[in-house]
Design a protein around this motif. Sequence first.
Motif, PDB file in Angstrom:
ATOM      1  N   ILE A 203       0.846  -1.200   0.000  1.00 52.00           N
ATOM      2  CA  ILE A 203       0.000   0.000   0.000  1.00 52.00           C
ATOM      3  C   ILE A 203       0.878   1.245   0.000  1.00 52.00           C
ATOM      4  O   ILE A 203       0.702   2.168  -0.800  1.00 52.00           O
ATOM      5  CB  ILE A 203      -0.950   0.001   1.211  1.00 52.00           C
ATOM      6  N   TRP A 206       2.645   1.589  -3.334  1.00 56.24           N
ATOM      7  CA  TRP A 206       1.785   2.133  -4.399  1.00 56.24           C
ATOM      8  C   TRP A 206       1.604   3.641  -4.212  1.00 56.24           C
ATOM      9  O   TRP A 206       1.615   4.405  -5.180  1.00 56.24           O
ATOM     10  CB  TRP A 206       0.404   1.450  -4.379  1.00 56.24           C
ATOM     11  N   TRP A 207       1.407   4.038  -2.972  1.00 55.99           N
ATOM     12  CA  TRP A 207       1.234   5.469  -2.670  1.00 55.99           C
ATOM     13  C   TRP A 207       2.466   6.240  -3.128  1.00 55.99           C
ATOM     14  O   TRP A 207       2.369   7.270  -3.790  1.00 55.99           O
ATOM     15  CB  TRP A 207       1.023   5.633  -1.155  1.00 55.99           C
ATOM     16  N   TRP A 256      -4.341  10.573  -4.584  1.00 61.25           N
ATOM     17  CA  TRP A 256      -5.096   9.435  -4.029  1.00 61.25           C
ATOM     18  C   TRP A 256      -5.145   8.248  -4.975  1.00 61.25           C
ATOM     19  O   TRP A 256      -5.758   7.233  -4.662  1.00 61.25           O
ATOM     20  CB  TRP A 256      -6.530   9.858  -3.706  1.00 61.25           C
ATOM     21  N   ILE A 259      -3.861   2.651  -5.855  1.00 59.83           N
ATOM     22  CA  ILE A 259      -4.167   1.336  -5.288  1.00 59.83           C
ATOM     23  C   ILE A 259      -4.984   0.565  -6.328  1.00 59.83           C
ATOM     24  O   ILE A 259      -6.076   0.981  -6.682  1.00 59.83           O
ATOM     25  CB  ILE A 259      -4.983   1.439  -3.985  1.00 59.83           C
ATOM     26  N   ALA A 263      -6.656  -5.318  -5.490  1.00 60.02           N
ATOM     27  CA  ALA A 263      -5.603  -5.565  -4.510  1.00 60.02           C
ATOM     28  C   ALA A 263      -6.152  -6.260  -3.266  1.00 60.02           C
ATOM     29  O   ALA A 263      -7.275  -5.985  -2.842  1.00 60.02           O
ATOM     30  CB  ALA A 263      -4.937  -4.251  -4.118  1.00 60.02           C
ATOM     31  N   LEU A 269      -9.620   1.111   0.442  1.00 58.77           N
ATOM     32  CA  LEU A 269      -8.465   1.700  -0.232  1.00 58.77           C
ATOM     33  C   LEU A 269      -8.627   1.753  -1.753  1.00 58.77           C
ATOM     34  O   LEU A 269      -8.557   2.829  -2.345  1.00 58.77           O
ATOM     35  CB  LEU A 269      -7.190   0.948   0.161  1.00 58.77           C
ATOM     36  N   ILE A 272     -11.344   4.288  -2.865  1.00 61.03           N
ATOM     37  CA  ILE A 272     -10.926   5.690  -2.912  1.00 61.03           C
ATOM     38  C   ILE A 272     -10.127   5.952  -4.181  1.00 61.03           C
ATOM     39  O   ILE A 272     -10.330   6.952  -4.877  1.00 61.03           O
ATOM     40  CB  ILE A 272     -10.078   6.037  -1.669  1.00 61.03           C
ATOM     41  N   SER A 273      -9.217   5.028  -4.517  1.00 61.82           N
ATOM     42  CA  SER A 273      -8.383   5.227  -5.706  1.00 61.82           C
ATOM     43  C   SER A 273      -9.228   5.282  -6.980  1.00 61.82           C
ATOM     44  O   SER A 273      -8.974   6.096  -7.862  1.00 61.82           O
ATOM     45  CB  SER A 273      -7.360   4.103  -5.830  1.00 61.82           C
TER      46      SER A 273
ATOM     47  N   SER B  18      -3.515  12.635   1.956  1.00 60.43           N
ATOM     48  CA  SER B  18      -3.306  11.321   1.351  1.00 60.43           C
ATOM     49  C   SER B  18      -2.301  10.509   2.167  1.00 60.43           C
ATOM     50  O   SER B  18      -2.389   9.285   2.233  1.00 60.43           O
ATOM     51  CB  SER B  18      -2.886  11.483  -0.102  1.00 60.43           C
ATOM     52  N   GLY B  21      -4.244   9.054   4.854  1.00 55.31           N
ATOM     53  CA  GLY B  21      -5.159   8.027   4.376  1.00 55.31           C
ATOM     54  C   GLY B  21      -4.466   6.772   3.878  1.00 55.31           C
ATOM     55  O   GLY B  21      -4.928   5.665   4.130  1.00 55.31           O
ATOM     56  N   PHE B  22      -3.375   6.939   3.147  1.00 58.92           N
ATOM     57  CA  PHE B  22      -2.762   5.791   2.472  1.00 58.92           C
ATOM     58  C   PHE B  22      -1.494   5.289   3.149  1.00 58.92           C
ATOM     59  O   PHE B  22      -0.930   4.295   2.726  1.00 58.92           O
ATOM     60  CB  PHE B  22      -2.462   6.142   1.009  1.00 58.92           C
ATOM     61  N   VAL B  23      -1.000   6.009   4.155  1.00 50.98           N
ATOM     62  CA  VAL B  23       0.192   5.520   4.848  1.00 50.98           C
ATOM     63  C   VAL B  23      -0.125   5.222   6.309  1.00 50.98           C
ATOM     64  O   VAL B  23       0.029   4.099   6.778  1.00 50.98           O
ATOM     65  CB  VAL B  23       1.357   6.535   4.742  1.00 50.98           C
ATOM     66  N   PRO B  26      -3.529   2.707   6.872  1.00 49.10           N
ATOM     67  CA  PRO B  26      -3.252   1.269   6.664  1.00 49.10           C
ATOM     68  C   PRO B  26      -2.244   0.714   7.659  1.00 49.10           C
ATOM     69  O   PRO B  26      -2.364  -0.432   8.101  1.00 49.10           O
ATOM     70  CB  PRO B  26      -2.687   1.207   5.242  1.00 49.10           C
ATOM     71  N   GLN B  72      -0.884 -12.797  -6.465  1.00 53.21           N
ATOM     72  CA  GLN B  72      -2.180 -12.311  -6.023  1.00 53.21           C
ATOM     73  C   GLN B  72      -3.288 -12.855  -6.910  1.00 53.21           C
ATOM     74  O   GLN B  72      -3.300 -12.631  -8.115  1.00 53.21           O
ATOM     75  CB  GLN B  72      -2.162 -10.784  -6.096  1.00 53.21           C
ATOM     76  N   ARG B  74      -7.176 -12.918  -8.039  1.00 53.95           N
ATOM     77  CA  ARG B  74      -8.379 -12.087  -7.953  1.00 53.95           C
ATOM     78  C   ARG B  74      -9.619 -12.963  -8.137  1.00 53.95           C
ATOM     79  O   ARG B  74      -9.560 -14.005  -8.773  1.00 53.95           O
ATOM     80  CB  ARG B  74      -8.354 -11.011  -9.042  1.00 53.95           C
ATOM     81  N   SER B 145      -6.792 -13.942  -3.032  1.00 57.65           N
ATOM     82  CA  SER B 145      -5.783 -13.661  -2.022  1.00 57.65           C
ATOM     83  C   SER B 145      -6.329 -12.597  -1.083  1.00 57.65           C
ATOM     84  O   SER B 145      -7.012 -11.672  -1.512  1.00 57.65           O
ATOM     85  CB  SER B 145      -4.520 -13.125  -2.671  1.00 57.65           C
ATOM     86  N   LEU B 158       4.183  -8.151  -4.284  1.00 58.85           N
ATOM     87  CA  LEU B 158       2.942  -8.556  -4.945  1.00 58.85           C
ATOM     88  C   LEU B 158       3.077  -8.559  -6.456  1.00 58.85           C
ATOM     89  O   LEU B 158       2.496  -9.374  -7.127  1.00 58.85           O
ATOM     90  CB  LEU B 158       1.810  -7.598  -4.561  1.00 58.85           C
TER      91      LEU B 158
END
Lengths: 470, 263
Positions: A203, A206-207, A256, A259, A263, A269, A272-273, B18, B21-23, B26, B72, B74, B145, B158
């Motif tokens: 995560i 990717w960010w 943003w 992701i 995933a 997550l 939002i992306s 961000s 939110g993303f670091v 999570p 991964q 899906r 996964s 991944l």
Amino acid sequence: MNPAENNSVCSAKIDASCRVPLLVLFNGAGLWLILGLLFSLIASLTFHKPEMFAACPCLTYGHTIAIANDLLVYGFAIPAALGVMLWIFCRLSQAELALPIVPVAAAHLWHLGVLVGVGGILSGNSTGYTWLEFPRASAMLLGVSFVLVAVSAVATFAQRKERELYPSHWFLLASLLWFPWIYSTANLFLGSTHPVRGVAQPIINWWFSNNLIFVWLALVGLGAAFYFLPKISNRPLNSRFYALFTFWTLILFGTWLGIPAGAPVPAWLPTISAFASLLLIIPILAVAVLLKNILIGANVKCFGGNFCYLRFGSVMFLVSAVMLATIGCPKYSRVLEFTWVGQAQIQLQILGFAMMILLGAIYEILPRIMGTELPFKKLVPVQFFCSMLGVALFVIPLAIAGAKQGHAGFDPAAAKFWLMISSSGLLLLLLGSFALLLNSLTMTLKWKVGLVKKVIAAVTAPLPNTEVKS
Amino acid sequence: MKNGFGVFYAVVIALGLSWAGFVVAPAVQLGTAKRTTVLVTGDNWPLQRTGAATLGEQVYRANGCVACHTMQIRQDGVACEVTLAKPGKTPEVVSNLLATLKLSGLTKEEADATIEKISTAGGKAETHVIPTGADITRGWGVRKSVAADYLYDAPLQLGTLRVGPDLANLGGRMADANWHLVHLYAPGVVKGSAMPSYKFLFEVRKVGSAPSSDALNLPKEFAPADGYEVVPKPEAKQLVAYLLSRHADVPLYEAPFTPATKP
């Protein structure tokens, strides 16, 4: 733009103050560009015959593709962008470069860091995270040197005579803050011996990747384009409001993305992306309006000249951003995720957009800081046409390969033909890329020879009569 | 924006949001994740890797395998299938009923309703939960996964591009270590493979007094000259141990399915 800029005596002095740091940055960038494209070509040749480099443990595809991508971004794009940024800040501030020795030292450190990083990947010490492959020693060098260059840039910015900011200021200043933030975050969370747990790693990866490849390159590329396009075409940026709107929406929504839809992470997550990639249409439209106002009807004759680079690069930003928004849409990402289409978008962003704009800017800057014409002026249009055709021949086949691969259920045979064609695009790009190093290195050598001659002349000059008489 | 502080605040707001939110989010949400348990059996998941497999993860990283392989699976969704477990006391009624009912490709509610009908008729039926999706049809995995599968991976690679097949459930679908060794040495054993050979993970040496028990059993066109044998170096064995340690084939709370019963 600042009216005082037309004062040519003053401008020459300002340009000369940038000479040494910019030469170090651009010479290194020129070398890494050639090597990056060379590694990219070697990686691509693996698809013609997988056995080609199998005897050499260094040249596995996993090594060469990582080195190629890192050299193009960390080796070429970032130092080139820093050089362009320093010069634009000097010109907009109407002041000489502040603390000029700092960026010189930092540029050397940066190139050393890239060299260490490449050695690290070749010797199997890559970190394993995309866009962060350089081992820790290299990452520290890069982080420190970026901050040093930023200090000099901000000090130059603070000297400005005109208090009001020009739109390029927003984009470029933001990029100076952006990179240290994302790079330190990524290295602290991932680069340490105890990275964060499980899927928190990809995560954050990717960010970081999205913020570097999409947002950071967009900030410096658009910042430079919004400075040079009006300057060369002699038309104002129309309008300041659209530029401000672009800036805010780009940094608010663009950051943003990244992701992927499928995933294996908490569902909020990727949601939002996906939403952010829909909102990305807003800054894309704003950039399109800005470019339309400035490019359509611009009466600039350029046969592969600097304006062509800047025009092609800025239009490619639109294409690359639309591709990114499309891939982010869950409907298409079902088929296109994990295919070459994503790689095609990344390469278009780096080579079609950032590289072209930076090259145009560098060829505009080099003659000014050196006070002479480019020594191989004719190579500039040659490189332009090679690169334009090269980008097309590289990116379009990659995208087709991706679509084929997606529909064929990842059968490697489906993409092979198009991957082989994409090598020819890389070959053209590689051939063109020699122009930058040839020009900047020849200029540097000529200038140094000139300096030595001056010293020799001063030492061997006969004493003036006045001194003998007294 | 009139001065540099305006730009500074803009960056702090945009990137800061961000970043949070993303670091940070999570890292907080997943950073304290613990082992979970397998449905039905209640075993711990994921399993801790063996020493060789842990070393193999670093061989995978050092050679950049992530450039061409994802890890991964899906999944689009699940379909339920109803099968008869016991016909009960009135097998004719039940079998007549079964002939009129749709038994596969059901949603959970439809499956429950079907089971209800069968049990009123006197039979006993079971629901099988079967994940659907292109990756699963390809045979790369049996379910999607999920975050829990990756708890012990560092670095977690991944991957973003599938030049080769997905490896998320390689240990579950191709468990023969010797086949993997041969394939790493001579990818040509698979027709049309785009993988380069990883010969440098192997040693070609003269056969000593007796052939090594590790020597690869290669097809004729890839075999070394007479009197020579191909022996994997420790790195090759570690890499294969790592590849075989990749499993995503047990039912979890967040990815339920009915495992195929062993005959």
